[in-house]
Scaffold this active site. Structure first.
Site, PDB file in Angstrom:
ATOM      1  N   GLY A  85       0.843  -1.109  -0.124  1.00 33.77           N
ATOM      2  CA  GLY A  85      -0.034   0.130   0.017  1.00 33.77           C
ATOM      3  C   GLY A  85       0.919   1.331   0.046  1.00 33.77           C
ATOM      4  O   GLY A  85       0.597   2.235  -0.564  1.00 33.77           O
ATOM      5  N   ARG A  97      -6.063  -1.226  -2.475  1.00 35.12           N
ATOM      6  CA  ARG A  97      -5.301  -0.130  -1.953  1.00 35.12           C
ATOM      7  C   ARG A  97      -3.792   0.021  -2.785  1.00 35.12           C
ATOM      8  O   ARG A  97      -3.049   1.080  -2.761  1.00 35.12           O
ATOM      9  CB  ARG A  97      -4.812  -0.121  -0.415  1.00 35.12           C
ATOM     10  CG  ARG A  97      -4.109  -1.300  -0.085  1.00 35.12           C
ATOM     11  CD  ARG A  97      -4.389  -1.797   1.403  1.00 35.12           C
ATOM     12  NE  ARG A  97      -3.636  -2.788   1.599  1.00 35.12           N
ATOM     13  CZ  ARG A  97      -4.300  -4.084   1.434  1.00 35.12           C
ATOM     14  NH1 ARG A  97      -5.387  -4.069   0.719  1.00 35.12           N
ATOM     15  NH2 ARG A  97      -3.337  -5.089   1.977  1.00 35.12           N
ATOM     16  N   LYS A 103       5.258  -9.167  -6.977  1.00 30.44           N
ATOM     17  CA  LYS A 103       4.755  -7.734  -6.804  1.00 30.44           C
ATOM     18  C   LYS A 103       5.963  -6.914  -7.411  1.00 30.44           C
ATOM     19  O   LYS A 103       5.779  -6.069  -7.962  1.00 30.44           O
ATOM     20  CB  LYS A 103       4.734  -7.311  -5.391  1.00 30.44           C
ATOM     21  CG  LYS A 103       3.225  -7.620  -4.571  1.00 30.44           C
ATOM     22  CD  LYS A 103       3.236  -7.111  -3.397  1.00 30.44           C
ATOM     23  CE  LYS A 103       1.767  -7.722  -2.773  1.00 30.44           C
ATOM     24  NZ  LYS A 103       1.878  -7.171  -1.320  1.00 30.44           N
ATOM     25  N   ASP A 155       5.674  -3.708   6.265  1.00 32.15           N
ATOM     26  CA  ASP A 155       4.483  -3.996   7.047  1.00 32.15           C
ATOM     27  C   ASP A 155       4.739  -4.548   8.428  1.00 32.15           C
ATOM     28  O   ASP A 155       3.758  -5.104   9.067  1.00 32.15           O
ATOM     29  CB  ASP A 155       3.412  -4.516   6.357  1.00 32.15           C
ATOM     30  CG  ASP A 155       3.767  -6.023   5.991  1.00 32.15           C
ATOM     31  OD1 ASP A 155       4.904  -6.344   6.363  1.00 32.15           O
ATOM     32  OD2 ASP A 155       2.690  -6.733   5.176  1.00 32.15           O
ATOM     33  N   ASN A 156       6.097  -4.826   8.905  1.00 29.87           N
ATOM     34  CA  ASN A 156       6.320  -5.419  10.050  1.00 29.87           C
ATOM     35  C   ASN A 156       7.622  -4.850  10.774  1.00 29.87           C
ATOM     36  O   ASN A 156       8.369  -4.275  10.150  1.00 29.87           O
ATOM     37  CB  ASN A 156       6.563  -7.001   9.795  1.00 29.87           C
ATOM     38  CG  ASN A 156       7.735  -7.201   9.033  1.00 29.87           C
ATOM     39  OD1 ASN A 156       8.815  -7.331   9.431  1.00 29.87           O
ATOM     40  ND2 ASN A 156       7.554  -7.531   7.657  1.00 29.87           N
ATOM     41  N   CYS A 160      17.596   7.509  15.241  1.00 28.14           N
ATOM     42  CA  CYS A 160      17.208   6.497  14.468  1.00 28.14           C
ATOM     43  C   CYS A 160      15.733   5.895  14.712  1.00 28.14           C
ATOM     44  O   CYS A 160      15.175   6.051  15.612  1.00 28.14           O
ATOM     45  CB  CYS A 160      18.200   5.509  14.287  1.00 28.14           C
ATOM     46  SG  CYS A 160      18.300   4.504  15.830  1.00 28.14           S
ATOM     47  N   CYS A 188      -2.928  -5.367   7.918  1.00 32.41           N
ATOM     48  CA  CYS A 188      -4.036  -4.876   7.588  1.00 32.41           C
ATOM     49  C   CYS A 188      -4.880  -5.996   7.524  1.00 32.41           C
ATOM     50  O   CYS A 188      -6.528  -5.777   7.287  1.00 32.41           O
ATOM     51  CB  CYS A 188      -3.677  -4.416   5.872  1.00 32.41           C
ATOM     52  SG  CYS A 188      -2.914  -2.942   6.134  1.00 32.41           S
TER      53      CYS A 188
END
Length: 257
Positions: free
Chosen positions: A45, A77, A90, A134-135, A177, A193
Site C-alpha cells: 500500500g 489499495r 509484486k 508492514d512489520n 534513528c 491490514c
C-alpha cells in the site's frame, strides 16, 4: 548507474518541465533526481504510490524489493498492481506499471525478503531508502543497515485510518534513528491490514509523503522533518507532529560521533 552529467532529450525536458519551472528544482535539481538511486522496501500500500511518484518524477534508478505475489485483496489499495498481475511477483508487477509511466528510468526488481548481506548490498546501492514494509522486524533491520551504511531512511506505516511517517538521516549528527523511537524488544505494533483493515486512500497519502521527503533529501531542500513523527488521523484529517530525540543509549546510533 545513472549518469549525473547526461543531457536531457527534448522529450525529457518536456516531461519534467513542471519540475524545472520550480526555483527549488530547476534543471540542475532534475539532473540530481535523474542521477539518484532509491530503494523501496515493500511494494504494498505504501510502496505503490511512492514508487509511482518517484518514477514519474524521474528518479534515475529504482530498486524494488518484495518477496510477495499479487493477491486479489491487495488491489483495494496497492495501486501499482493490476487485475492481470494476480499471482505475479509484486516487484515484476510494479516494474511493468512503472515502465508504462516512465520508460526512461532504470528499474531493478529484487524478488526476495531482504536480510543479512542482501539487505546491506541493496541499501549500499541507494542514495535514499524508503521503508514501506508492514512489520517491525523488517523496519528495525532496515534501520540498522541504513545507519551502518550512512543512508537516509524514510519510514512509513498505516493501518485502519491512522498513518505516520518519519525521516532518519545518519549523515546528520542530531538525527535519531528508528530504534530511538520504537524499542526493538517492545510490544508496539500497528497490526496487519488483514486483521484490522486499512482505508485505501490513507496509504496513498502516506506513501506520497514518503516519496516527497525522499525527493527533498535528494535535492538538498530544507524542511526535512528530522526528529519528528508525523501522525495522521484521517477520520478527522488531523496531523500531529511528535518530537523525539536521539537515545544516548541506543544500540544502533549512539556510537556516532
Amino acid at each position: 548507474m545513472p549518469n549525473p552529467d547526461r543531457d536531457f532529450s527534448d522529450e525529457e525536458l518536456l516531461r519534467y518541465s513542471r519540475h524545472i519551472l520550480l526555483d527549488e528544482i530547476g534543471i540542475e535539481g532534475q539532473r540530481k533526481l535523474a542521477a539518484a538511486s532509491v530503494l523501496i522496501v515493500g511494494l504494498g500500500g505504501l510502496g505503490s504510490p511512492a514508487a509511482m511518484y518517484l518514477a514519474s518524477a524521474g528518479i534515475g534508478r529504482l530498486l524494488l524489493a518484495d518477496a510477495d505475489t499479487v493477491e486479489l485483496t491487495n488491489l483495494q489499495r496497492q495501486i501499482v498492481h493490476r487485475q492481470g498481475s494476480l499471482g505475479l511477483a509484486k516487484v515484476f508487477s510494479a516494474q511493468a506499471t512503472l515502465v508504462g509511466i516512465n520508460p526512461d528510468i532504470a528499474i531493478v526488481p529484487i524478488s526476495e525478503r531482504l536480510q543479512g548481506e542482501s539487505l546491506m548490498a541493496a541499501i549500499g546501492q541507494a542514495d535514499v531508502v524508503l521503508d514501506c514494509s508492514d512489520n517491525f522486524p523488517t523496519r528495525h533491520a532496515v534501520n540498522r543497515a541504513c545507519f551502518t551504511l550512512g543512508k537516509p531512511l524514510v519510514s512509513g506505516a498505516a493501518v485502519r485510518f491512522d498513518g505516520q511517517f518519519a525521516v532518519f538521516d545518519p549523515r546528520q549528527k542530531q538525527s535519531p534513528c528508528y530504534r530511538c523511537l520504537f524499542d526493538e524488544d517492545g510490544e508496539a505494533s500497528d497490526g496487519p491490514c488483514a486483521t484490522f483493515g486499512v482505508f485505501a486512500p490513507l496509504v496513498g497519502i502516506i506513501g506520497a509523503m514518503q516519496a516527497a521527503e525522499a525527493m527533498k533529501i535528494l535535492l538538498d531542500m530544507p524542511g526535512v522533518p528530522l526528529g519528528k513523527l508525523m501522525v495522521l488521523d484521517l477520520r478527522t484529517h488531523e496531523w500531529r507532529s511528535l518530537r523525539f530525540k536521539r537515545d544516548p543509549a541506543c544500540p544502533v546510533c549512539s556510537a556516532r560521533n
